[in-house]
Design a protein around this motif. Structure first.
Motif, PDB file in Angstrom:
ATOM      1  N   GLY A   1      13.545   9.496   2.114  1.00 59.98           N
ATOM      2  CA  GLY A   1      13.423  10.386   3.253  1.00 59.98           C
ATOM      3  C   GLY A   1      11.989  10.782   3.514  1.00 59.98           C
ATOM      4  N   SER A   2      11.811  11.647   4.508  1.00 59.33           N
ATOM      5  CA  SER A   2      10.482  12.128   4.863  1.00 59.33           C
ATOM      6  C   SER A   2      10.611  13.438   5.627  1.00 59.33           C
ATOM      7  CB  SER A   2       9.738  11.097   5.718  1.00 59.33           C
ATOM      8  OG  SER A   2      10.404  10.904   6.948  1.00 59.33           O
ATOM      9  N   ASN A   3       9.497  14.100   5.830  1.00 58.81           N
ATOM     10  CA  ASN A   3       9.466  15.284   6.678  1.00 58.81           C
ATOM     11  C   ASN A   3       9.586  14.828   8.128  1.00 58.81           C
ATOM     12  OD1 ASN A   3       8.981  17.417   4.691  1.00 58.81           O
ATOM     13  ND2 ASN A   3       7.065  16.327   4.310  1.00 58.81           N
ATOM     14  N   PRO A   4       9.957  15.734   9.052  1.00 59.81           N
ATOM     15  CA  PRO A   4      10.064  15.340  10.459  1.00 59.81           C
ATOM     16  C   PRO A   4       8.758  14.725  10.964  1.00 59.81           C
ATOM     17  CG  PRO A   4      10.914  17.559  10.122  1.00 59.81           C
ATOM     18  CD  PRO A   4      10.272  17.141   8.837  1.00 59.81           C
ATOM     19  N   VAL A   5       8.860  13.544  11.560  1.00 49.98           N
ATOM     20  CA  VAL A   5       7.689  12.763  11.943  1.00 49.98           C
ATOM     21  C   VAL A   5       6.795  13.479  12.951  1.00 49.98           C
ATOM     22  CG1 VAL A   5       6.929  10.602  13.009  1.00 49.98           C
ATOM     23  CG2 VAL A   5       8.860  10.600  11.438  1.00 49.98           C
ATOM     24  N   PHE A   6       7.358  14.003  14.011  1.00 53.97           N
ATOM     25  CA  PHE A   6       6.543  14.530  15.098  1.00 53.97           C
ATOM     26  C   PHE A   6       6.173  16.006  14.948  1.00 53.97           C
ATOM     27  CE2 PHE A   6       8.881  10.987  17.212  1.00 53.97           C
ATOM     28  CZ  PHE A   6       7.800  10.143  17.348  1.00 53.97           C
ATOM     29  N   THR A   7       6.820  16.724  14.022  1.00 54.38           N
ATOM     30  CA  THR A   7       6.556  18.161  13.931  1.00 54.38           C
ATOM     31  C   THR A   7       5.953  18.606  12.603  1.00 54.38           C
ATOM     32  OG1 THR A   7       8.845  18.566  13.239  1.00 54.38           O
ATOM     33  CG2 THR A   7       8.368  18.737  15.600  1.00 54.38           C
ATOM     34  N   SER A   8       5.712  17.687  11.695  1.00 60.04           N
ATOM     35  CA  SER A   8       5.161  18.049  10.387  1.00 60.04           C
ATOM     36  C   SER A   8       3.637  18.009  10.375  1.00 60.04           C
ATOM     37  CB  SER A   8       5.667  17.096   9.307  1.00 60.04           C
ATOM     38  OG  SER A   8       7.034  17.261   9.112  1.00 60.04           O
ATOM     39  N   ILE A   9       3.070  18.961   9.649  1.00 62.74           N
ATOM     40  CA  ILE A   9       1.640  18.971   9.367  1.00 62.74           C
ATOM     41  C   ILE A   9       1.507  18.671   7.874  1.00 62.74           C
ATOM     42  CG2 ILE A   9      -0.482  20.323   9.360  1.00 62.74           C
ATOM     43  CD1 ILE A   9       0.927  22.173  11.447  1.00 62.74           C
TER      44      ILE A   9
ATOM     45  N   ILE B 254       0.830  -1.199   0.000  1.00 56.50           N
ATOM     46  CA  ILE B 254       0.000   0.000   0.000  1.00 56.50           C
ATOM     47  C   ILE B 254       0.867   1.253   0.000  1.00 56.50           C
ATOM     48  CG2 ILE B 254      -1.964  -1.124   1.098  1.00 56.50           C
ATOM     49  CD1 ILE B 254      -1.165   0.069   3.743  1.00 56.50           C
ATOM     50  N   TRP B 255       0.255   2.349  -0.416  1.00 53.99           N
ATOM     51  CA  TRP B 255       0.957   3.629  -0.459  1.00 53.99           C
ATOM     52  C   TRP B 255       0.033   4.730   0.037  1.00 53.99           C
ATOM     53  CZ3 TRP B 255      -1.384   7.292  -3.475  1.00 53.99           C
ATOM     54  CH2 TRP B 255      -2.293   6.826  -4.421  1.00 53.99           C
ATOM     55  N   THR B 256       0.658   5.769   0.587  1.00 52.46           N
ATOM     56  CA  THR B 256      -0.060   6.967   1.008  1.00 52.46           C
ATOM     57  C   THR B 256       0.747   8.168   0.543  1.00 52.46           C
ATOM     58  OG1 THR B 256      -0.863   5.822   2.982  1.00 52.46           O
ATOM     59  CG2 THR B 256      -1.058   8.211   2.960  1.00 52.46           C
ATOM     60  N   LEU B 257       0.093   9.058  -0.174  1.00 54.18           N
ATOM     61  CA  LEU B 257       0.719  10.267  -0.706  1.00 54.18           C
ATOM     62  C   LEU B 257       0.208  11.462   0.090  1.00 54.18           C
ATOM     63  CD1 LEU B 257       2.483  11.475  -3.009  1.00 54.18           C
ATOM     64  CD2 LEU B 257       0.388  11.564  -4.386  1.00 54.18           C
ATOM     65  N   ARG B 258       1.137  12.268   0.609  1.00 51.29           N
ATOM     66  CA  ARG B 258       0.760  13.414   1.444  1.00 51.29           C
ATOM     67  C   ARG B 258       1.475  14.667   0.952  1.00 51.29           C
ATOM     68  NH1 ARG B 258      -2.024  11.536   5.712  1.00 51.29           N
ATOM     69  NH2 ARG B 258      -1.905  13.488   6.836  1.00 51.29           N
ATOM     70  N   THR B 259       0.828  15.821   1.146  1.00 49.10           N
ATOM     71  CA  THR B 259       1.437  17.098   0.817  1.00 49.10           C
ATOM     72  C   THR B 259       1.760  17.848   2.112  1.00 49.10           C
ATOM     73  OG1 THR B 259       1.295  19.026  -0.627  1.00 49.10           O
ATOM     74  CG2 THR B 259      -0.711  18.439   0.557  1.00 49.10           C
ATOM     75  N   PHE B 260       2.910  18.482   2.137  1.00 48.91           N
ATOM     76  CA  PHE B 260       3.398  19.187   3.320  1.00 48.91           C
ATOM     77  C   PHE B 260       2.653  20.508   3.477  1.00 48.91           C
ATOM     78  CE2 PHE B 260       6.427  22.173   5.270  1.00 48.91           C
ATOM     79  CZ  PHE B 260       6.699  21.501   6.451  1.00 48.91           C
ATOM     80  N   VAL B 261       2.192  20.789   4.708  1.00 53.40           N
ATOM     81  CA  VAL B 261       1.483  22.032   5.010  1.00 53.40           C
ATOM     82  C   VAL B 261       2.354  22.968   5.841  1.00 53.40           C
ATOM     83  CG1 VAL B 261      -0.537  23.023   6.165  1.00 53.40           C
ATOM     84  CG2 VAL B 261      -0.766  20.885   4.883  1.00 53.40           C
ATOM     85  N   GLY B 262       3.042  22.419   6.831  1.00 51.50           N
ATOM     86  CA  GLY B 262       3.878  23.257   7.692  1.00 51.50           C
ATOM     87  C   GLY B 262       4.427  22.475   8.865  1.00 51.50           C
ATOM     88  N   LEU B 263       4.969  23.221   9.822  1.00 51.74           N
ATOM     89  CA  LEU B 263       5.548  22.618  11.016  1.00 51.74           C
ATOM     90  C   LEU B 263       4.768  23.044  12.247  1.00 51.74           C
ATOM     91  CD1 LEU B 263       9.331  23.174  10.229  1.00 51.74           C
ATOM     92  CD2 LEU B 263       8.091  21.018  10.151  1.00 51.74           C
ATOM     93  N   LYS B 264       4.845  22.241  13.273  1.00 49.39           N
ATOM     94  CA  LYS B 264       4.182  22.546  14.540  1.00 49.39           C
ATOM     95  C   LYS B 264       5.143  22.213  15.678  1.00 49.39           C
ATOM     96  CE  LYS B 264       2.239  17.943  14.888  1.00 49.39           C
ATOM     97  NZ  LYS B 264       1.090  17.106  14.975  1.00 49.39           N
TER      98      LYS B 264
END
Length: 141
Positions: A109-117, A26-36
């Motif tokens: 790679g990926s965006n930061p796991v705990f701080t990405s929106i 399976i795959w999941t595609l996400r778009t980056f919104v910002g950081l928290k």
């Protein structure tokens, strides 16, 4: 039904909750919104480079960087992420890797796991086109 037009096709045609279906890719595609801000700490499971059946980081990156392998129109944006996993019946057999779109190319790679929106764009199943023996480039039809 999703009919693969490439060796790997990322299809959205699954009905119901994709995460309830076991022993599929399976795959999941996400778009980056910002950081928290986040106080969360923890470990995440270590990604792998090869999920089997030709689903490797190298293979998927090569296909993504040369064209659209989704069953819908998609133009990647900076920091979009693609999470790919084998959703095994046995949790110990679960494995995954993540890709990120940076500087106009896909890479591991990926965006930061705990701080990405982020917002989900789509999810689905990876369909693998069966190769026939005469499809091999060194064999004549």
């Amino acid at each position: 039904m999703c009919i693969p037009n490439t060796e790997l096709q990322f299809c959205t045609c699954v009905e119901g909750n994709i995460f309830d279906i076991k022993d599929i890719y399976i795959w999941t595609l996400r778009t980056f919104v910002g950081l928290k801000e986040s106080d969360r700490r923890g470990k995440i499971m270590i990604p792998v480079e090869n999920l089997g059946n030709g689903i490797t980081i190298e293979n998927v990156i090569a296909r993504l960087n040369t064209g659209n392998i989704f069953d819908f129109e998609y133009i990647p944006k900076e920091r979009d992420t693609l999470h790919i996993s084998f959703n095994a019946k046995n949790k110990s057999d679960y494995k995954y890797f993540s890709l990120i779109y940076i500087n106009k190319i896909w890479e591991q790679g990926s965006n930061p796991v705990f701080t990405s929106i982020s917002n989900q764009i789509a999810e689905g199943e990876i369909i693998i086109k069966e190769k026939k023996i005469y499809d091999h480039p060194n064999l004549k039809k």
